[in-house]
Design an enzyme around this catalytic site. Structure first.
Site, mmCIF file in Angstrom:
data_model
loop_
_atom_site.group_PDB
_atom_site.id
_atom_site.type_symbol
_atom_site.label_atom_id
_atom_site.label_comp_id
_atom_site.label_asym_id
_atom_site.label_seq_id
_atom_site.Cartn_x
_atom_site.Cartn_y
_atom_site.Cartn_z
ATOM 1 N N HIS A 1 -3.793 1.160 4.052
ATOM 2 C CA HIS A 1 -4.313 -0.186 4.277
ATOM 3 C C HIS A 1 -5.803 -0.196 3.951
ATOM 4 O O HIS A 1 -6.508 0.761 4.261
ATOM 5 C CB HIS A 1 -4.111 -0.631 5.731
ATOM 6 C CG HIS A 1 -2.738 -1.123 6.015
ATOM 7 N ND1 HIS A 1 -1.650 -0.270 6.058
ATOM 8 C CD2 HIS A 1 -2.249 -2.367 6.245
ATOM 9 C CE1 HIS A 1 -0.564 -0.981 6.329
ATOM 10 N NE2 HIS A 1 -0.896 -2.257 6.452
ATOM 11 N N HIS B 1 3.902 -5.054 -1.259
ATOM 12 C CA HIS B 1 3.238 -5.130 0.040
ATOM 13 C C HIS B 1 1.731 -4.905 -0.115
ATOM 14 O O HIS B 1 1.158 -3.938 0.406
ATOM 15 C CB HIS B 1 3.827 -4.114 1.014
ATOM 16 C CG HIS B 1 3.502 -4.435 2.442
ATOM 17 N ND1 HIS B 1 4.461 -4.818 3.347
ATOM 18 C CD2 HIS B 1 2.328 -4.459 3.112
ATOM 19 C CE1 HIS B 1 3.895 -5.051 4.513
ATOM 20 N NE2 HIS B 1 2.584 -4.849 4.396
ATOM 21 N N HIS C 1 -2.552 -10.602 5.632
ATOM 22 C CA HIS C 1 -3.356 -9.406 5.369
ATOM 23 C C HIS C 1 -4.787 -9.637 4.887
ATOM 24 O O HIS C 1 -5.705 -9.124 5.495
ATOM 25 C CB HIS C 1 -2.646 -8.477 4.367
ATOM 26 C CG HIS C 1 -1.453 -7.795 4.927
ATOM 27 N ND1 HIS C 1 -0.195 -8.356 4.873
ATOM 28 C CD2 HIS C 1 -1.311 -6.620 5.565
ATOM 29 C CE1 HIS C 1 0.670 -7.549 5.461
ATOM 30 N NE2 HIS C 1 0.026 -6.491 5.900
#
Length: 609
Positions: free
Chosen positions: A465, A384, A274
């Site tokens: 995100h 996450h 990520h």
């Protein structure tokens, strides 16, 4: 006799090819460079470092070069790429770096330079012809994949102000039978969370590919320490180079493929994915996980996407943010509302629309069930974290935690400064850190604990995100933060009909002193489900054009709700807005490619600085 016969034979052969040819091969004339040269300096080398086939170097031919400029002549109705070349790049590459060639094409390249020899300077303008090979990328061998990169790029809108844009696209190839053999949760063994072949490229505003990565020199889908998902690409401000990570590595290269470094993660950490943020002092903030954690119950686990590691320019670890110690890894309010069919890259279409229950969460501990699974507690996918942004103003980090549906700022002292997210499930320890939504007059907006705000267009982010501070708009305690709100589990629930889901780009204004947050801009809601991106994607401010860029990375996936199967790759959309605008200045849709992130690439940063 044999030696004499051999000598006579060799002499005869040399005479038969001619004295001049022998000299040209480095005979009596001594050492000789006889590469094919088009111009008045050196040879042309295409793909000079083996990973960027649409780049080249016109070597300096032994001369000193300065005042260099390059133009890639466009195809008819194409986009011109032109740039100057810095001294640093001329010396590093031993010649003129060429970027932006068309694939499978005899490119016309104009160069202008001053050639220096024996203190004599000569200004030269030349035209080169450089042929390139067709695009190439590994394939997954599945019926969903229809193209190498994408089947087509449809430019739906382009304001002239943005016609010079280049967009770096960080996508992936779908799972293949090769890559899944080393994925540790599919179903056993290996040491990678995910393993998808890279699909990284740059397009212009006509939709043409002008650069792509051929990663085979630095990547091997079947080797644990050379594979993984390439993610977190960023063009560093200080030198224009690309930093990124994959699997158990983090790396930095220039756009031609020249390596700054490519390192294994420090052994205390594993599983990069990520995000990798660069700081002005050369440090990097890497989103990883703990290789070995002893939990409070005495169980040893390898954690999942919940550690931020700071390394210096030499790869030494400077600091770490252990989020399972800083936050509450057992807050499960958001986890119980998530669509289990789209837990980011661990997509399981057969579980689309399903959520996890309190009882199912409890069973995980009873069964010692750990790994990259939706669940609370260290050793599971409870946080996450999908972005980290360093704020040098107060030496803090801003993180986006998808599975807490929260954007969080944490100081160097490892204390939470503020939390942007719904209040449900946060313990007393964190309640004073929760930001209060307000309108543009500073009046409090009534939102319930599930984050539903009555009589207001304000909304929190859900499974978001990217959360980036907009430095150019921020001042003192008043900061602006952009985010991509994916929109799953909005209001802590799944909608009655899946098509009711939507994604949006959003900008917040945060008063860090008063602990308030105002939503100042959003876009995407008006497109409803057409741009819904359940995973991945990006929203980021661009200072060069005072704009906001977005990438709806997994929009347009064709999905069979009856069988739980994906029938196509996504059709991602790139948009870019002037600051505050209600409609995009740029809209480009890619077809048949699985997206992660995209952002404007600067050739000036890369080659002119």
């Amino acid at each position: 006799m044999k030696k004499l016969f051999s000598s006579v034979l060799v002499t005869s052969m040399l005479l038969s090819v001619g004295v001049n040819s022998a000299f040209a091969m480095g005979g009596a004339s001594g050492a000789n460079v006889n590469y094919h040269k088009q111009g008045q300096i050196g040879e042309t080398v295409v793909n000079p470092y083996g990973i960027a086939p649409l780049t080249a170097i016109i070597k300096n031919g032994g001369y000193v070069l300065k005042d260099v400029s390059v133009e890639i002549v466009p195809k008819e109705n194409g986009q011109k790429i032109a740039y100057t070349v810095s001294k640093r790049n001329l010396l590093t590459h031993g010649g003129i770096p060429i970027f932006g060639l068309y694939p499978d094409y005899l490119n016309t390249v104009k160069v202008s330079y001053t050639r220096v020899h024996n203190k004599k300077e000569e200004k030269i303008n030349e035209t080169y012809k450089i042929f390139t090979a067709p695009l190439y990328n590994e394939v997954a061998g599945i019926d969903m994949q229809k193209s190498t990169f994408f089947t087509k790029a449809e430019v739906k809108k382009l304001d002239p102000k943005f016609k010079d844009r280049l967009y770096f696209v960080n996508n992936i190839v779908e799972k293949s039978g090769i890559g899944t053999k080393v994925v540790w949760n599919n179903p056993i063994g290996g040491a990678l969370e995910w393993n998808y072949y890279p699909r990284n490229f740059i397009i212009d505003t006509t939709g043409e590919v002008r650069w792509y990565m051929l990663p085979s020199k630095i990547y091997d889908l079947e080797t644990i320490y050379q594979a993984g998902v390439m993610m977190g690409f960023k063009q560093n401000d200080n030198d224009g180079r690309l930093s990124f990570g994959y699997g158990q590595r983090y790396a930095k290269y220039d756009i031609l493929g020249h390596k700054s470094f490519n390192r294994r993660l420090p052994s205390n950490y594993n599983d990069f994915s990520h995000s990798m943020d660069d700081a002005d002092n050369g440090h990097f903030f890497i989103r990883a996980a703990s290789s070995n954690l002893k939990r409070a119950d005495g169980k040893y686990v390898r954690t999942v996407r919940d550690v931020i590691v700071e390394v210096d320019e030499n790869g030494n670890v400077v600091d770490e943010w252990r989020l399972f110690d800083i936050l509450d890894p057992y807050r499960d309010s958001v986890l119980k509302s998530l669509d289990q069919g789209a837990v980011c890259l661990n997509i399981d279409a057969s579980k689309a629309g399903q959520t996890i229950s309190e009882e199912e969460l409890a069973k995980l501990d009873d069964n010692d069930h750990f790994g990259d699974i939706l669940g609370s507690g260290p050793g599971r996918n409870w946080a996450h974290v999908n972005s980290v942004d360093y704020d040098p103003v107060d030496d803090s980090i801003i993180i986006s935690s998808r599975h807490q549906s929260a954007i969080i700022k944490i100081g160097r002292d490892k204390k939470v400064k503020w939390i942007l997210g719904a209040s449900e499930g946060w313990s007393d320890k964190f309640k004073n850190s929760l930001l209060t939504p307000v309108d543009n007059k500073g009046k409090k907006i009534d939102c319930n604990e599930k984050g539903v705000c009555e009589n207001s267009n304000f909304d929190f982010t859900w499974t978001q995100h990217t959360a980036f501070k907009i430095d150019e708009k921020s001042k003192g305690d008043i900061i602006y933060v952009s985010a991509f709100d994916n929109g799953d589990g909005r209001g802590m629930e799944q909608p009655a009909i899946p098509s009711m889901k939507y994604s949006r780009m959003v900008v917040y204004k945060i008063d860090q002193k008063k602990k308030t947050v105002e939503q100042v801009w959003e876009w995407g809601k008006e497109r409803e489900n057409s741009l819904y991106s359940p995973v991945a994607s990006l929203t980021e401010y661009q200072r060069d054009k005072d704009s906001i860029m977005g990438y709806f990375a997994t929009a347009g996936t064709v999905f069979d709700f009856k069988t739980g199967a994906f029938l196509s790759e996504p059709n991602p959309t790139i948009v870019e807005f002037e600051w505050g605008a209600k409609e995009p200045s740029v809209e480009i849709q890619l077809f048949d490619t699985t997206g992660y992130q995209a952002w404007p690439f600067s050739v000036e940063k890369a080659l002119s600085k």
